[in-house]
Enzyme design. Structure first.
Site, PDB file in Angstrom:
ATOM      1  N   LYS A 144       0.810  -1.214   0.000  1.00  0.00           N
ATOM      2  CA  LYS A 144       0.000   0.000   0.000  1.00  0.00           C
ATOM      3  C   LYS A 144       0.846   1.269   0.000  1.00  0.00           C
ATOM      4  CE  LYS A 144      -3.600  -2.041   2.964  1.00  0.00           C
ATOM      5  NZ  LYS A 144      -4.121  -2.056   4.346  1.00  0.00           N
ATOM      6  N   GLY A 145       2.042   1.163   0.541  1.00  0.00           N
ATOM      7  CA  GLY A 145       2.825   2.351   0.889  1.00  0.00           C
ATOM      8  C   GLY A 145       3.024   3.372  -0.209  1.00  0.00           C
ATOM      9  N   ASP A 165       7.620   3.200  -2.066  1.00  0.00           N
ATOM     10  CA  ASP A 165       7.783   4.286  -1.089  1.00  0.00           C
ATOM     11  C   ASP A 165       9.128   4.200  -0.392  1.00  0.00           C
ATOM     12  OD1 ASP A 165       6.648   1.918  -0.040  1.00  0.00           O
ATOM     13  OD2 ASP A 165       6.079   2.929   1.792  1.00  0.00           O
ATOM     14  N   ASP A 220      14.254  -0.812   1.713  1.00  0.00           N
ATOM     15  CA  ASP A 220      14.794  -1.061   3.046  1.00  0.00           C
ATOM     16  C   ASP A 220      15.772  -2.246   2.959  1.00  0.00           C
ATOM     17  OD1 ASP A 220      15.021  -1.496   5.833  1.00  0.00           O
ATOM     18  OD2 ASP A 220      13.004  -0.844   6.214  1.00  0.00           O
ATOM     19  N   LYS A 275      16.865   3.579   2.255  1.00  0.00           N
ATOM     20  CA  LYS A 275      17.488   3.403   3.579  1.00  0.00           C
ATOM     21  C   LYS A 275      18.619   2.385   3.430  1.00  0.00           C
ATOM     22  CE  LYS A 275      14.571   3.535   7.508  1.00  0.00           C
ATOM     23  NZ  LYS A 275      13.719   2.841   8.504  1.00  0.00           N
ATOM     24  N   VAL A 333      10.265   5.950   9.976  1.00  0.00           N
ATOM     25  CA  VAL A 333       9.625   7.024   9.218  1.00  0.00           C
ATOM     26  C   VAL A 333       8.177   6.674   8.867  1.00  0.00           C
ATOM     27  CG1 VAL A 333      11.679   8.114   8.275  1.00  0.00           C
ATOM     28  CG2 VAL A 333      10.740   6.129   7.116  1.00  0.00           C
TER      29      VAL A 333
END
Ligand code: PRP
Length: 183
Positions: free
Chosen positions: A46-47, A103, A106, A134, A156
């Site tokens: 969803k991000g 989004d 990571d 990140k 975040v």
């Protein structure tokens, strides 16, 4: 007045103005890279839904949009990196130039899996665009083709990113107060 939600924010990491300016640049870069072609913007739910909406409008190419949802297996350890598709592509992507819109990048598990999956579905090319990168958390050898902002290893939220499915509607990128997630 600060909303109840915003009282959980420790600090602002990327402001609305900074987001807008950078996404304009990303849109222009994609416009140049894909001039004369018709790419498919693929939002990883969803991000990425907020970023996706702004990015496609910042890039005035003939293009279409698609959505996919993935999640890590709940019983998998963070290092196993097993990912499952919870909402699959609704169209044939054979021969398409796919722009993955994320989004945050990571560990890299999601994008390593997705890249492989899209190849097996016949994509002609895959370009990764992530709003946030990140790199300190990376466990897989993968990099974005375009990244909006490199962020430190902090929790975040906002602009699509959640904690327990909330805070996605904050219009900037903020750092969550530790007491919110360690309570
Ligand atoms: C987040 C984000 C990426 C992924 C990145 O999704 O949207 O898809 O994690 O992490 P990785 O590089 O370690 O794989 P999340 O699983 O939180 O789901 P959501 O997009 O629905 O919030």
């Amino acid at each position: 007045m600060r909303s109840e939600m915003e009282q959980d924010i420790l600090k602002v990491l990327v402001t609305e103005e900074e987001l807008k300016a950078r996404i304009t640049e990303l849109g222009e870069e994609l416009y140049t890279r894909f001039a004369g072609r018709t790419p498919l913007f693929l939002s990883v739910l969803k991000g990425s839904f907020v970023f996706m909406a702004d990015l496609v409008r910042a890039c005035q190419l003939k293009s279409d949009v698609e959505f996919i949802a993935v999640s890590s297996y709940e019983n998998a350890t963070a290092s196993s990196g097993r990912v499952k598709i919870t909402h699959d592509l609704q169209q044939d992507i054979t021969g398409r130039d796919v722009i993955i819109v994320e989004d945050i990048l990571d560990s890299g598990n999601t994008l390593v899996f997705l890249k492989q999956y899209l190849m097996t579905r016949g994509a002609a090319s895959i370009t990764i665009v992530t709003l946030l990168d990140k790199p300190s958390r990376r466990t897989k050898a993968i990099t974005a083709d375009l990244a909006g902002f490199v962020v430190p290893n902090e929790f975040v939220v906002g602009y699509g990113l959640d904690y327990c499915q909330q805070y996605r509607n904050i219009p900037y990128i903020g750092v969550l107060k530790p007491e919110v997630y360690s309570a």
